[in-house]
Design an enzyme around this catalytic site. Structure first.
Site, PDB file in Angstrom:
ATOM      1  N   LYS A 114       0.843  -1.209   0.000  1.00 21.66           N
ATOM      2  CA  LYS A 114       0.000   0.000   0.000  1.00 21.66           C
ATOM      3  C   LYS A 114       0.872   1.250   0.000  1.00 21.66           C
ATOM      4  O   LYS A 114       0.686   2.167  -0.798  1.00 21.66           O
ATOM      5  CB  LYS A 114      -0.892  -0.016   1.251  1.00 21.66           C
ATOM      6  N   LYS A 126       3.325  -2.280  11.191  1.00 19.87           N
ATOM      7  CA  LYS A 126       2.015  -2.216  11.865  1.00 19.87           C
ATOM      8  C   LYS A 126       2.197  -2.639  13.301  1.00 19.87           C
ATOM      9  O   LYS A 126       3.151  -3.347  13.632  1.00 19.87           O
ATOM     10  CB  LYS A 126       1.039  -3.182  11.183  1.00 19.87           C
ATOM     11  N   GLY A 165      -2.855   5.730  13.693  1.00 21.08           N
ATOM     12  CA  GLY A 165      -4.010   5.016  14.222  1.00 21.08           C
ATOM     13  C   GLY A 165      -4.472   3.886  13.321  1.00 21.08           C
ATOM     14  O   GLY A 165      -3.992   3.710  12.209  1.00 21.08           O
ATOM     15  N   ASP A 166      -5.394   3.115  13.826  1.00 24.51           N
ATOM     16  CA  ASP A 166      -6.113   2.080  13.073  1.00 24.51           C
ATOM     17  C   ASP A 166      -7.357   1.806  13.936  1.00 24.51           C
ATOM     18  O   ASP A 166      -7.729   2.685  14.742  1.00 24.51           O
ATOM     19  CB  ASP A 166      -5.229   0.830  12.884  1.00 24.51           C
ATOM     20  N   ASN A 241     -14.427   6.116  11.818  1.00 22.35           N
ATOM     21  CA  ASN A 241     -13.847   7.231  11.070  1.00 22.35           C
ATOM     22  C   ASN A 241     -13.830   7.011   9.553  1.00 22.35           C
ATOM     23  O   ASN A 241     -14.203   7.896   8.774  1.00 22.35           O
ATOM     24  CB  ASN A 241     -12.425   7.484  11.584  1.00 22.35           C
TER      25      ASN A 241
END
Ligand code: GLU
Length: 445
Positions: A114, A126, A165-166, A241
């Site tokens: 990505k 991650k 964030g995630d 979100n």
């Protein structure tokens, strides 16, 4: 698949037992790479595939914290630094009870491709924890974030590894994480984390970017068939979100968004989702999406079921992995589905992807469609590095340009490899090639 690829895949699966989601993510990429290796034997000679599947560094740590009743709690923290050939490791942190090494590795692996597709100088990584923020007070979540960062700080840095964030980690948590980093290191190092508040080093549009970007990608993909969002019936999974901003952008382009969901059920609103109510319920009051139906006349709630029960021309999965399976895909295709664009990471199961593609549905994989989030994180890093802050309009323009380029790169690559319209093939090959070439250039490291 080529013999060579199959052999490496077998090794990877055997070396990482029990990591189901990681296996799924690796298999999906390998299925696209046969023709690339045929044209580029140098990748095989340099063991690029084997190296890509082995993270550069994996950190697992204890996260002790004290809950509101005084009880000591222990969670497990992770940071998988997957690949830094293109730039510092970059990728979010996920706080969710389902998090274990296999989830973090699937997300980290996807992130490598990505981030490569964004065209920005960022590697892939991650992290996260099996901490469940649901039902926890603000004080508990803050103490957890501080404890998490008390270990993580020694592994990250603006030139090393830049978290964001995630799921379960939004602007509030990024604030607490950054605050603790600043306190421990005695450095106001803005570029160490992204998704910051706009008054303390964050970028405008970062909050909106993943959802907006997904819709912008879908818009360009629809245009290849002379279609647009105008008047299109759209459903969205999730109501966090990513989902909220996907709904906002789709509505701005004239779409009729009739449903969204959370992990407990979904709401249908034939008059079109009222974003003000949805935001109040989900973002301000942090209540389940069922509350939306209670407050909005004409809307109804369906418990314990997937939003894919609702007919749609465009489906935008914006919740989590493996949330749209073969049965869902079949239902949607029979009901006239035209396109799917993934705001979430790996939300469509492999069987469902195959079904969508053979039915001729336009399908945009998450590593391309949702790359706007991390791309805007890279824009945030750029602003931090120059101690500058861009306007909303300028930043959104940059995002739109990046999404258009990712789309066209995927489409052109698919065509070049003889399968026009196959965005999976295009994304995997284009993402891979850039990382692989950088790895070759940097030698065996
Ligand atoms: N967690 C997001 C993703 O899946 C964003 C990562 C970032 O901004 O670093 O791409």
């Amino acid at each position: 698949m080529q013999v060579q690829l199959e052999r490496v895949l077998e090794q990877v699966l055997a070396r990482n037992p029990g990591e189901r989601e990681f296996h799924q993510a690796v298999t999906e990429v390998f299925e696209s790479l046969g023709p690339v290796l045929e044209r580029n034997p140098q990748y095989v000679d340099a063991a690029v595939l084997e190296r890509l599947c082995e993270p550069e560094r994996q950190i697992i740590f204890r996260v002790p914290w004290v809950d509101d009743t005084g009880q000591v709690r222990i969670n497990r923290g992770f940071r998988v630094e997957f690949n830094s050939a293109l730039g510092p490791f970059k990728g979010g942190l996920r706080f969710h009870p389902s998090v274990y090494l296999g989830i973090v590795k699937f997300l980290g692996f996807e992130q490598v491709f990505k981030n490569s597709l964004t065209g920005m100088p960022i590697g892939g990584g991650k992290g996260g924890s099996d901490f469940d923020p649901r039902g926890r007070s603000a004080g508990e979540v803050m103490r957890f974030c501080q404890s998490f960062m008390t270990e993580l700080y020694r592994h990250i840095g603006e030139y090393t590894d830049v978290p964001a964030g995630d799921i379960g980690v939004g602007g509030r948590e990024i604030g607490w994480l950054f605050g603790q980093y600043k306190r421990i290191t005695n450095r106001y190092e803005s570029g160490v984390i992204t998704g910051k508040g706009v008054t303390w080093g964050g970028s405008l549009v970062r909050t909106e970017a993943t959802g907006y970007g997904t819709v912008l990608f879908a818009e360009r993909m629809l245009a290849t068939r002379g279609l647009s969002f105008d008047g299109m019936r759209v459903t969205v999974s999730g109501s966090g979100n990513v989902a909220i901003h996907a709904i906002e952008k789709a509505q701005a382009l004239g779409a009729h968004v009739v449903a969204c969901s959370d992990s407990l059920g979904y709401v249908v609103d034939e008059a079109g989702i009222d974003l003000e109510i949805l935001r109040q319920v989900r973002e301000v009051e942090r209540l389940p999406v069922a509350e939306y139906a209670a407050r909005r006349s004409g809307a109804h709630y369906v418990a314990s079921a997937r939003v894919w029960q609702v007919d749609a021309q465009v489906a935008l999965p914006c919740a989590t992995q493996n949330e749209l399976d073969e049965n869902d895909a079949k239902r949607l295709v029979d009901a006239g589905l035209l396109a799917v664009a993934e705001g979430a990471n790996m939300p469509t199961t492999p069987g469902a992807v195959a079904l969508l593609q053979s039915a001729g549905v336009l399908y945009a994989p998450g590593k391309a469609a949702n790359a706007g989030g991390v791309a805007t994180s890279a824009l945030e890093m750029q602003q931090n590095a120059s101690r500058d802050a861009w306007s909303f309009e300028h930043t959104e323009e940059r995002l739109a340009g990046i999404m258009a380029r990712i789309h066209d790169n995927c489409a052109e690559t698919a065509e070049e490899y003889g399968d026009p319209g196959n965005y999976v093939l295009g994304a995997n090959i284009a993402g891979f090639t850039k990382v692989a070439d950088a790895m070759l250039a940097l030698g065996v490291v």
